[in-house]
Write a protein that holds these residues in place. Sequence first.
Motif, PDB file in Angstrom:
ATOM      1  N   ARG A 125       2.966  -1.766 -14.659  1.00 16.77           N
ATOM      2  CA  ARG A 125       3.216  -2.170 -16.048  1.00 16.77           C
ATOM      3  C   ARG A 125       3.556  -3.651 -16.147  1.00 16.77           C
ATOM      4  O   ARG A 125       3.119  -4.356 -17.064  1.00 16.77           O
ATOM      5  CB  ARG A 125       4.372  -1.342 -16.603  1.00 16.77           C
ATOM      6  CG  ARG A 125       4.744  -1.677 -18.033  1.00 16.77           C
ATOM      7  CD  ARG A 125       6.054  -1.013 -18.422  1.00 16.77           C
ATOM      8  NE  ARG A 125       6.415  -1.328 -19.785  1.00 16.77           N
ATOM      9  CZ  ARG A 125       6.975  -2.456 -20.170  1.00 16.77           C
ATOM     10  NH1 ARG A 125       7.228  -3.403 -19.265  1.00 16.77           N
ATOM     11  NH2 ARG A 125       7.276  -2.674 -21.445  1.00 16.77           N
ATOM     12  N   ASN A 126       4.338  -4.161 -15.167  1.00 15.15           N
ATOM     13  CA  ASN A 126       4.705  -5.578 -15.189  1.00 15.15           C
ATOM     14  C   ASN A 126       3.469  -6.474 -15.068  1.00 15.15           C
ATOM     15  O   ASN A 126       3.378  -7.523 -15.709  1.00 15.15           O
ATOM     16  CB  ASN A 126       5.690  -5.879 -14.062  1.00 15.15           C
ATOM     17  CG  ASN A 126       7.023  -5.210 -14.293  1.00 15.15           C
ATOM     18  OD1 ASN A 126       7.384  -4.929 -15.438  1.00 15.15           O
ATOM     19  ND2 ASN A 126       7.760  -4.931 -13.221  1.00 15.15           N
ATOM     20  N   LYS A 127       2.489  -6.022 -14.227  1.00 11.60           N
ATOM     21  CA  LYS A 127       1.262  -6.816 -14.110  1.00 11.60           C
ATOM     22  C   LYS A 127       0.513  -6.868 -15.444  1.00 11.60           C
ATOM     23  O   LYS A 127       0.091  -7.930 -15.908  1.00 11.60           O
ATOM     24  CB  LYS A 127       0.362  -6.214 -13.026  1.00 11.60           C
ATOM     25  CG  LYS A 127       0.920  -6.331 -11.617  1.00 11.60           C
ATOM     26  CD  LYS A 127      -0.023  -5.698 -10.600  1.00 11.60           C
ATOM     27  CE  LYS A 127       0.551  -5.788  -9.178  1.00 11.60           C
ATOM     28  NZ  LYS A 127      -0.342  -5.144  -8.194  1.00 11.60           N
ATOM     29  N   PHE A 128       0.359  -5.676 -16.062  1.00 10.58           N
ATOM     30  CA  PHE A 128      -0.315  -5.653 -17.355  1.00 10.58           C
ATOM     31  C   PHE A 128       0.486  -6.416 -18.407  1.00 10.58           C
ATOM     32  O   PHE A 128      -0.075  -7.064 -19.292  1.00 10.58           O
ATOM     33  CB  PHE A 128      -0.533  -4.204 -17.812  1.00 10.58           C
ATOM     34  CG  PHE A 128      -1.774  -3.578 -17.231  1.00 10.58           C
ATOM     35  CD1 PHE A 128      -3.012  -3.795 -17.826  1.00 10.58           C
ATOM     36  CD2 PHE A 128      -1.720  -2.788 -16.097  1.00 10.58           C
ATOM     37  CE1 PHE A 128      -4.159  -3.219 -17.294  1.00 10.58           C
ATOM     38  CE2 PHE A 128      -2.858  -2.223 -15.563  1.00 10.58           C
ATOM     39  CZ  PHE A 128      -4.088  -2.437 -16.164  1.00 10.58           C
TER      40      PHE A 128
ATOM     41  N   GLN B 239      -5.660  -4.594 -23.859  1.00  6.05           N
ATOM     42  CA  GLN B 239      -4.589  -4.666 -22.870  1.00  6.05           C
ATOM     43  C   GLN B 239      -3.346  -3.906 -23.340  1.00  6.05           C
ATOM     44  O   GLN B 239      -2.649  -3.262 -22.550  1.00  6.05           O
ATOM     45  CB  GLN B 239      -4.231  -6.135 -22.587  1.00  6.05           C
ATOM     46  CG  GLN B 239      -5.351  -6.931 -21.936  1.00  6.05           C
ATOM     47  CD  GLN B 239      -5.687  -6.423 -20.537  1.00  6.05           C
ATOM     48  OE1 GLN B 239      -4.821  -5.901 -19.839  1.00  6.05           O
ATOM     49  NE2 GLN B 239      -6.947  -6.562 -20.133  1.00  6.05           N
ATOM     50  N   ARG B 240      -3.058  -3.974 -24.642  1.00  8.28           N
ATOM     51  CA  ARG B 240      -1.883  -3.260 -25.162  1.00  8.28           C
ATOM     52  C   ARG B 240      -2.077  -1.749 -25.078  1.00  8.28           C
ATOM     53  O   ARG B 240      -1.114  -1.011 -24.831  1.00  8.28           O
ATOM     54  CB  ARG B 240      -1.635  -3.666 -26.611  1.00  8.28           C
ATOM     55  CG  ARG B 240      -0.904  -4.990 -26.739  1.00  8.28           C
ATOM     56  CD  ARG B 240      -0.740  -5.362 -28.173  1.00  8.28           C
ATOM     57  NE  ARG B 240       0.057  -6.573 -28.322  1.00  8.28           N
ATOM     58  CZ  ARG B 240       0.116  -7.290 -29.442  1.00  8.28           C
ATOM     59  NH1 ARG B 240      -0.602  -6.911 -30.492  1.00  8.28           N
ATOM     60  NH2 ARG B 240       0.869  -8.362 -29.508  1.00  8.28           N
ATOM     61  N   GLU B 241      -3.275  -1.274 -25.319  1.00 11.89           N
ATOM     62  CA  GLU B 241      -3.524   0.158 -25.192  1.00 11.89           C
ATOM     63  C   GLU B 241      -3.266   0.619 -23.757  1.00 11.89           C
ATOM     64  O   GLU B 241      -2.652   1.658 -23.521  1.00 11.89           O
ATOM     65  CB  GLU B 241      -4.960   0.477 -25.615  1.00 11.89           C
ATOM     66  CG  GLU B 241      -5.202   0.326 -27.116  1.00 11.89           C
ATOM     67  CD  GLU B 241      -6.658   0.581 -27.494  1.00 11.89           C
ATOM     68  OE1 GLU B 241      -7.474   0.743 -26.568  1.00 11.89           O
ATOM     69  OE2 GLU B 241      -6.959   0.612 -28.696  1.00 11.89           O
ATOM     70  N   LYS B 242      -3.751  -0.159 -22.802  1.00 11.37           N
ATOM     71  CA  LYS B 242      -3.488   0.194 -21.399  1.00 11.37           C
ATOM     72  C   LYS B 242      -1.989   0.158 -21.112  1.00 11.37           C
ATOM     73  O   LYS B 242      -1.443   1.043 -20.447  1.00 11.37           O
ATOM     74  CB  LYS B 242      -4.217  -0.780 -20.478  1.00 11.37           C
ATOM     75  CG  LYS B 242      -5.746  -0.688 -20.565  1.00 11.37           C
ATOM     76  CD  LYS B 242      -6.396  -1.693 -19.616  1.00 11.37           C
ATOM     77  CE  LYS B 242      -7.927  -1.620 -19.711  1.00 11.37           C
ATOM     78  NZ  LYS B 242      -8.578  -2.613 -18.825  1.00 11.37           N
ATOM     79  N   LEU B 243      -1.316  -0.896 -21.619  1.00  8.72           N
ATOM     80  CA  LEU B 243       0.132  -1.012 -21.401  1.00  8.72           C
ATOM     81  C   LEU B 243       0.879   0.144 -22.057  1.00  8.72           C
ATOM     82  O   LEU B 243       1.853   0.678 -21.500  1.00  8.72           O
ATOM     83  CB  LEU B 243       0.630  -2.350 -21.958  1.00  8.72           C
ATOM     84  CG  LEU B 243       2.115  -2.669 -21.758  1.00  8.72           C
ATOM     85  CD1 LEU B 243       2.435  -2.727 -20.268  1.00  8.72           C
ATOM     86  CD2 LEU B 243       2.452  -3.994 -22.422  1.00  8.72           C
ATOM     87  N   LEU B 244       0.440   0.570 -23.235  1.00  8.80           N
ATOM     88  CA  LEU B 244       1.089   1.678 -23.929  1.00  8.80           C
ATOM     89  C   LEU B 244       0.940   2.979 -23.148  1.00  8.80           C
ATOM     90  O   LEU B 244       1.896   3.764 -23.033  1.00  8.80           O
ATOM     91  CB  LEU B 244       0.478   1.828 -25.332  1.00  8.80           C
ATOM     92  CG  LEU B 244       1.082   2.916 -26.225  1.00  8.80           C
ATOM     93  CD1 LEU B 244       2.562   2.633 -26.459  1.00  8.80           C
ATOM     94  CD2 LEU B 244       0.347   3.000 -27.557  1.00  8.80           C
TER      95      LEU B 244
END
Length: 891
Positions: free
Chosen positions: A609-612, A105-110
Amino acid sequence: AVDLYDLFADATLLRTWQNHLMAISECRDLLELRLSRKGESTAECKEQVDVWERRFESMAGLQALYDQLSHLKNQYAWTYISEMESELDGMKGELDVLETQLKMQREKLLRIDEKVDEIQEAAELKERELEHERQSWEDKRSRIREIGRQLRRLQADRRREENAYRNLQIAIENGEKHLHQLRNDLLEERRKHTENFEAAGDFESKLESASELLTRESYRLEEITRSEAEVARKVEQLQALQDVARNSIIGLEDILKQNHMQLSELRRTRNDDLARWGPQIADTLSFIRARPGQFRVPPIGPVGALIRVKDEGWCKAIQLAVGMGNLRAFIVNDENDERSLRTISGNRVSIIRANMLLPRYKIPAKQRAPSRLVAILDQLDIENDTVFNALVDHAEIERHVLVKNLEELEQTAYNPSVQNVSCCWLPDGSRAYLRHGSRVFRAPPKNITYLLRRDTSATISAKEGEVREIEEQLTHQQTQYANGQVNLQRCKDQRSNISCTANEVRRNITKLKLEVEQLRIHVESFAGGFDSSEWEQLIAVAETELSLSKEELDAKRRNMIRLAEQVSEMEDNGRVNPEEGYGMSDHPQSRIEEINALWGSVREQTARRNKFESKVKSLESRVRARKTALRVAEEELEIHMAEATKLCEERVGRDQRTSVELSDEIEAINRRLKSERARHDGMNIEAIEAELLKMRAKYAESQHNLRKLQEYQKLIVAGFRSREKSYTEAVREIKRSANMLFGRYLAARGHAGELVFSTSERGREQLEIHVRIGDHRVAVGRDSSGPSNLVQHTTVDMRSLSGGERSFATLCFMLALGEQMDIPFRIMDEFDVFMDEANRSSAIRTMVSVATEISHRQFIFITPLDVPPLKQAGSPSVRIQRLEDPERRGA
């Protein structure tokens, strides 16, 4: 009344000596009392030691039971640890699954954050470009509007002049026609008369001379007209060159303005230290600069202001790795400087104490991160050696590694074979490391204040060089433009002078023409008897009006030329460059729509981004909860392991019994031991042994302190006796010396006396002055058989003496007392005002004699009277200084 002995004792410091002896005596008495009490407490300690020794011997028989209990406790502790370790393995497995999900999830958020930052930077760049173009266009529009207003005024003036010029041309054409008609009419009338006169020859010769002069002036006017045309062409060429130069200067000024704005922004970014570090840091720096002498070595700081990041992309990661406390800290050399800095700053800043005299550390390769990795140390420019050493000691900049992506971070941070790596950092501030074999990943904090920035000195220097080059070009262009303006003005002045000369020649030609016409009229009038005065007057009036109209027409023509030049110059200034002027009007709406579209993308990506981020926060909370439980379990395991290690350093193998079964066996043995301890007030053998050792230590300490006090008492007694003996001898010697000097100083006047020291009934010291004046004699042994004997009378009460005798005796006492005080200066003020002349002269001679004998001391005598004895002495060591008489009002 002054007690003479108190004065004597205070002046000779005998009183101080006596007070010291009394203080030592009191200290001796207190020490004896303390020794008595210490002996009693030592005896009590000895009795308690004997009691505890008997109780310890009685408990020694239970040792076998205690050994069994110790073995069971060891077995229980290690069995409980084995059970906890099994539980921890299960918790770690669950945590690894959650961390894997969190990582994805952090990779997607990044990736979303990077995309948002990219779109936001593009939108901000577009907005800045649009705003800059708007501002530039507004400036140009304002300049063009002003030029347009001036141009319209000039064009209106030019149109008025053109109308007036055309009207004058029409009037001149009409005047020439009228003049031609008058001359034809006159000639026609003259043809009617053919009579000649003898005087016509003179007028004919004058007419020929005037005609020749008119011809020469006409040739001269043609030459002047050609010169004027050449100068006008030259003015037009210079004006064209000046227009080109002016356009070039305007372009350079715009370029220079943009470069100045860029340079100011770079300098503001570099010099904005106070805004970045806060008012507390600024106040502390002001205090340090205002009080440099308060420190042995001036403090250095803040640390962050003394370092520069080579690549600005690592600023956030390096700032988080070094820590805000270290970046805002000041470095001091020692404890004294640290205390001074805390005082002046109100203890509001962080302080690092480091030796500022040490050179820069040389870090060997085996103590830092591998060379293939980029450490924080490699990305910093640190000129100060002390700052470098402090960051190595407190931030481990040689062990923190910077990586560019998650893959490299995992390969480096979670690889146990990589040595000397404390933590790995991503550019956004995320970090990863191993802790007790577990993988740890921390997301960056939000809303961080950037304190570190890259070094922009090279960029500023390059930009300053570019600005200087543009300024030199602009100065050169302005110089050329100014020289061109001078040449242009010179040509215009030349053209104006030529025009004035041409006008003057035209006026001469007009006069000559009028003169020729008049002469021709006279010749023609003499040729016949025709009276042409009326015709001549009409012709002269017409010619005069025509000449004036031509002059006015010439002035109007020059004014029109000047207005045309000004209009041309204004049109050139107001002409818009197609490459510059239409930048705002091409597609402004499309560019605004493009910017709005970019911001719309930013909002969409931010919502995504807020959803992730909510998903990441949910996973992070679950991971934190798991880690908290795991950390608590690990801490509990460490505590139990430490307790088990204290009980038994080697791990005991686990048998078939569980920890609960072992706990029951231990409880049974404790019940048996409890019944035994009841016989000894609930204390076991360890407690009794501990109390015994404590009492033995207390007894040994008491004996040691008693011996120290006894030795100290011996030193106090010996010192007191030695000081008392010295005091007695000193008192006797001082009294003897003072008495001898007192008698000696009295003998200089023929008197005698002594200082009588005695003790009152209450034990108080007393001092009396006995004086025998030379001329005070009484009869003793008188009878009727012979004369009586006269002897000196001894005066005990000084009040029975005269004022002069009493002052002289007091002076002798003060001189004798001064010798015992051993001071370098003696000042006596108005000592002789109550003496008669004989006692005064003797007193002065005595003081001069004493002062001369003691040349290493200085005497100062102040008296309102004359001092003939001093003048008569004539000694080089005696100086007399007389003050001026005071000025009194009304005297």
